[in-house]
Design a protein around this motif. Structure first.
Motif: not given
Length: 111
Positions: A94-100
């Motif tokens: 995710c570009v916001q939270c960097s969750h894969p």
């Protein structure tokens, strides 16, 4: 870097051409524009140049964004993510939270 990540015998130019053409066909115009732009910076056979230039000019007449149904939604923070990965490390996240993102190996949809 990319030179070491590419499989042996696979042409980066051919892959970018296929991504550009398929992106254009499916309405992912931002993705196609990005692929044709990257393709313009590679050394390609002389007989490809005219077709690449034509496709690059034709994609400029299309909208500057992908169709909304092609965007991924992060199920953690509900952010709409583009098709082109914009994370600094190049991960599928995710570009916001960097969750894969976890993808189904059957359809590559997000789980």
């Amino acid at each position: 870097s990319l030179a070491h990540d590419s499989p042996f015998g696979v042409s980066r130019a051919a892959v970018l051409w296929a991504v550009g053409k398929q992106g254009e066909a499916f309405g992912a115009f931002k993705l196609a524009r990005h692929a044709f732009d990257k393709l313009g910076h590679l050394r390609v056979p002389e007989n490809w140049l005219q077709q690449i230039d034509l496709e690059t000019m034709m994609i400029q007449s299309k909208p500057f964004s992908d169709r909304e149904e092609h965007h991924f939604i992060c199920y953690r923070c509900s952010t709409t993510n583009p098709l082109i990965c914009a994370s600094p490390n190049g991960a599928d996240a995710c570009v916001q939270c960097s969750h894969p993102f976890v993808r189904s190996m059957r359809s590559f949809d997000l789980l």
